[in-house]
Design an enzyme around this catalytic site. Sequence first.
Site, short mmCIF file in Angstrom:
data_model
loop_
_atom_site.label_atom_id
_atom_site.label_comp_id
_atom_site.label_asym_id
_atom_site.label_seq_id
_atom_site.Cartn_x
_atom_site.Cartn_y
_atom_site.Cartn_z
N ASP A 1 0.73 -1.33 -0.03
CA ASP A 1 -0.03 0.01 -0.16
C ASP A 1 1.05 1.30 -0.08
O ASP A 1 2.12 1.11 0.16
CB ASP A 1 -0.87 -0.12 1.44
CG ASP A 1 -1.88 1.28 1.18
OD1 ASP A 1 -2.50 1.57 0.17
OD2 ASP A 1 -2.09 1.66 2.31
N THR B 1 -0.21 4.76 1.50
CA THR B 1 -0.20 5.62 2.86
C THR B 1 0.10 4.60 4.00
O THR B 1 -0.64 3.51 4.05
CB THR B 1 -1.64 6.27 2.97
OG1 THR B 1 -1.87 6.84 1.70
CG2 THR B 1 -1.90 6.96 4.18
N ASP C 1 -1.37 -1.26 6.18
CA ASP C 1 -1.68 -0.84 7.52
C ASP C 1 -3.08 -0.39 7.67
O ASP C 1 -3.67 0.01 8.75
CB ASP C 1 -0.80 0.51 7.72
CG ASP C 1 -1.26 1.85 7.12
OD1 ASP C 1 -1.91 1.57 6.09
OD2 ASP C 1 -1.27 2.67 7.67
#
Length: 992
Positions: free
Chosen positions: A680, A682, A879
Site C-alpha cells: 500500500d 499511505t 496498514d
Amino acid sequence: MKHTCTISGMSCQGCKSHVTKALENIPEVTKVEVNLEKGIAEISMKDNVELEKFQHALKNAGGNYQISIPTENNTSEEKLMTHSYTISGMSCNGCRSHVEKTLNEVEGVENAKVNLEKGIAEISMKDHIELEKFQQALENAGGNYQISIPTGKNTSEEKLMTHNYHVSGMSCNGCRSHVEKTLNDVEGVENAEVNLEKAEATISMHHHIKIEKFQEALKNDGGGYEIHSADHKHHHSEKTKKKKKPKAKGNGKWYCPMHCEGDKMYDEPRDCPVCGMDLVQEQILSASNTTYTCPMHPEIEEDEPGDCPICGMDLVAKDPEPDAQNSTYLKLRKKFWLSIAFALPIFLIAMSDMLNENPLYQIMDLQYWNWVQFGLSIPVVFYTAWMFFERAWKSIVKWNLNMFTLVGIGSGIAWVFSVLGLLFPDIFPDQFKTEAGTVHVYFEAATVILTLVLLGQMLEARAHDRTNSAIKELLKLAPNKATRIKDGKEEVVAIDEIEEGDILKVKPGEKIPVDGIIKEGKSSIDESMITGEPVPVEKSAEDKITSGTINGNSSFTMIAEQVGDETLLSQIIQMVNDASRSQAPIQRLADKISGYFVPIVVLISVITFVIWAIVGPSPSYVYAFVNAIAVLIIACPCALGLATPMSVMVGIGKGAQNGVLIKNAQALEQMNQIDILIIDKTGTITEGKPSVEKIVSVGDYSEDEIAQFIAALNSHSEHPLASATIKYAKEKEIKIEEASNFDSITGKGVIGEFQQKKLALGNKAILDEMSINTSEKIDRQIEEFQQQGKTVSYLSVANKVEGFVVISDPIKKTSKEALAKLKEDGVDVIMLTGDNERTAKAVADEMEIDFKAGMLPQDKMREVEKLQQQGRKVAAAGDGINDAPALAKADIGIAMGTGTDVAIESAEITLVKGDLKAVLKARKLSDKVMANIKQNLFFALIYNSIGVPIAAGILYPFFGILLSPMIAALAMSFSSVSVIANALRLRAAKLD
C-alpha cells in the site's frame, strides 16, 4: 401468516433441532419447519413477529445462529447449488485459508467457504462436481486434508438420534481433537463433532447411549475432560464465573516442547501424555513486586526497603521463587547426583571383573557382590529414574510410543533379567553364567543407562530455559510500579492498578509503564527493545509511547490508553508465545516418520537378538541380549521431534527482538519463498502521519468554513487523513461539531449531513457516485498538487464542489532503500493504492516500482488472487482496514505495527515499527530458521540411521566393534541436547 427466513450457522441435525426448539418457544409462533440443506426456516405465526425477536430467541438458546430475511436471488444465483462437506486435518487458520483457496481454484466452483471450528466447507457450483475432484485438488496442494460428505446427510442415517452435550476442560484445538476422537471411539457412536468455542459435543447414535459411558471414556483417556447434558452448560458457566481461577504454580501455563497435542496447554507441570517429556512453561507478563524481608526475622515482609521493626536491621530483597522450568532443572539435578552416588559404585564393582586377581573377590565372593549391586540399584530404579518407567507404561497403554518406551523396555529388561538371575540362577542356560556359576547380571547397565538418560533430561531442561530467553528479555522490560498523579498529588502504584485515562509521570531513566500518549513535556525514548532500532526517538505532546521503552533525560506526563493485556508489550509476548507453539508444515515430515519410528526400532531389536542368538559367537545369547538392549537405548525419536519446534521457538523470539512479530510457524517457513510483494502507499511507503498542507475554497464558503465542514465529517472517521484534518482544525481553533447520518464508502470517501446540508468528502469516485460535476479549473488545480505526490480530497456541499483539502504524507526515509534491496533479492514489488493515478505515479516513480491506482479493497484482493493463479508466491503489506482483504488472501500478509488492528489481525507478520526494512529481516530470519531446521532434521535422521545399525553390531564382523548399552545411552542423551544447542545458535544470527 407464514414467513420464510434464512438461518446461518447450522452444520448438523443437532443444530436444526436446537434452532427449531428455540423458535417454537416464541408465544406467537404456531409451527416451525427448518430445512438444514437449504438453510431456511418456514415459520407460521398468529401475529406478526419482529425479526429481532427471533434473533433474540436464538441468542438466548446459546447458539451462534443468525436469522435474516432472504435477499432476492438473481438469475445467475438461482442456477447455483450449494453443498456442505466435512473437512478433516485442519488445525489452524493457516490450514483453513489453504483449504479454502484450494477448493476455490477447482474448476466449476463459484464460491467456497471453510469453517475451521466446525470443520466444514460450503461449496457453491453451477453443475455437480464429484467429491473425488475436490480430494485430488487437496492432495495436489500438498496438505494432509480429507474431504467427505457429512455423515448426517446419508439416507441410512435418517434413523439416527442426535444429542448435544456440554464438555468442560477444553482449552485449545488440540483438546477439541482429542475429545472428538475419544467420543467417536465409544461403541455405538456413529459420529461425534466437538465445537471448542461453544464447548459442545454433537453426538449421533442409532440407540441411546448413557452419558456415564461417555464420561467413563473421557476419564479413562486421562485428559481431565468432563461431559454433561446440554442444559448443564448454563448453570456450569454461572458457577464458574463466581469461582476464582486457581493460581498455577510458578508463572504461566505449560505445554509440550514437541507440540504433540497442537497448542494444548496445561495448568500445572507434568509429563506430556503423548511423548512423556517434561512440559515447558509459557512465560507470561505479570506484575510481580519485589518483597523485602529481614535476615533475622523472615516473617517480616515489606513492599519497600527499610528497617526491620523488630531488630532494626536493613531489609533485603527476598529471592523470587524459581520459575517452573528452573524448578524442573533443579529437581532433575538433585536426582542425577543421587543416581551418580548409587550407580558409580555399581559400575566400579562390575568393571573390577576386568582386573587380574580382582581385589574385591578377596573380600567376598562374586555372588555377594551381585547382591550389593542389587541393593544399590533399588534407589535408582524405584526413585530417581522411576518416572521413566511410569512414562514408558503410559506410552504403551495409550499406544503413544516414544523415547521412554525404548528406555523403559531396554533398562527394565536388563534389571529384571539381573534380579531373576540373582534369585533363580538355575532357570538360565550355561551361556548366561560366569565361571563361578553365577548368572551375568546387568545392574550396572540398567543404572548407568537410567543415570545418563537423567543427565540428558537435565541438560534439556536447562536448554529449554534458554530457548525462552527472548520472551524472558521482553518480560524484563515490564516495570512493576508507576507514578500516578491523582488530585494533584504523586503516588507510587503497582502496574496492575493503573486504569485507562490515568495521568502518569515518567521520570528520566524510567521505563514507560503502559501504552499511551504524552500529555505535557518532551523527551527522547529508547525503543530499541521493541523495534530493534538503536537510535532514540524524539517524542513530544500527543505522540504515542509504548510500555517497556525507556525514557531519556527529561520528565513528562502521559495519559494511559492501553493497560494490562492490551499494551503492545503484552500483545508481543502473547503473539511470540502462540507462534512458538505453532507447527511449521515441514514438521509434518518429522511427525510422519516419528509415528513409525518406535515400532520399527523394537522390531530391529528383536531381529538383532534372533540373529546374534543364531549366528553370534559364544556366549551367543549374552551377545544377543546386550546388542538388542543397545538398539533400544541408542534410538532417539525425541531428537527428530524437537528438530523443528526448537528452531521455530528460538527464531520467533529472535524476530520479536528485532521488531518482527510472526503469528505462526507456517509464515516463518514460507517467507523466504515469496517472489512478489504487494504494498500500500499511505502508512506503508509513506510515514502514515499525513498533515494538511492547504485548504482551498472554490465557492461561496471561506477556508475556515470549508475546514469546519471537513472536520465535522471526519470526526466519525479513524483514517489517518481524517485525523490530519481534525488536528488542523484544532490548530486553527475552529469549533468541531459532528455531522449526522454519517456513512463511509470504502475506497471513495465519506458522506453526512451538517447544518442541514448534505456533505461529501473524498476522491473523484465519490463525486461520480453522487453525480456531482466539477469544473476543469478545479481539476487543473488539483492535478498540480497530485503530480507532486500529494493527496487531494474534494468537498461537496449540497451536491456542489465548494473546496478541497491538500494533504501531504512524507515518504519514509528507509522505504526506497528497503524496496531496492528486495528487488535485488529477486522480489518484484507492486504498489496498489486507492489514491489517484497522478499521486500514485509520483510516489511510484520515486520508489522505482510498478503501481496501480484507484484500487478499492476488493480490487487489491482480486489482484492478489490473479497473481496467485499465475503461480506467484505473494506477500501483501499494508496498514489500513482497506488492506485487510488483500492481507488475508495473500500467501503472507504483512501488517505495519503503526496501522489498524484489523490489518494486524489479518496478517501473519507484523512489523512493529512499520518499516519496510523489517521485511528484509523477516526474509533473512526465514532463511536462517529453515536452514537450522533442515540441519536438525538431517542430524536426527543421520544419527539414528548410523547409530541403530552400529548398536545392532553391523561393524562386528569387519572390525570387531560392539557398542555398549551404556555408551548408547550417553549418545542418545546427547542427541536431543545437540539438536537444541544447534537451534540456540539462531540467537546469535545477524538479521541486518
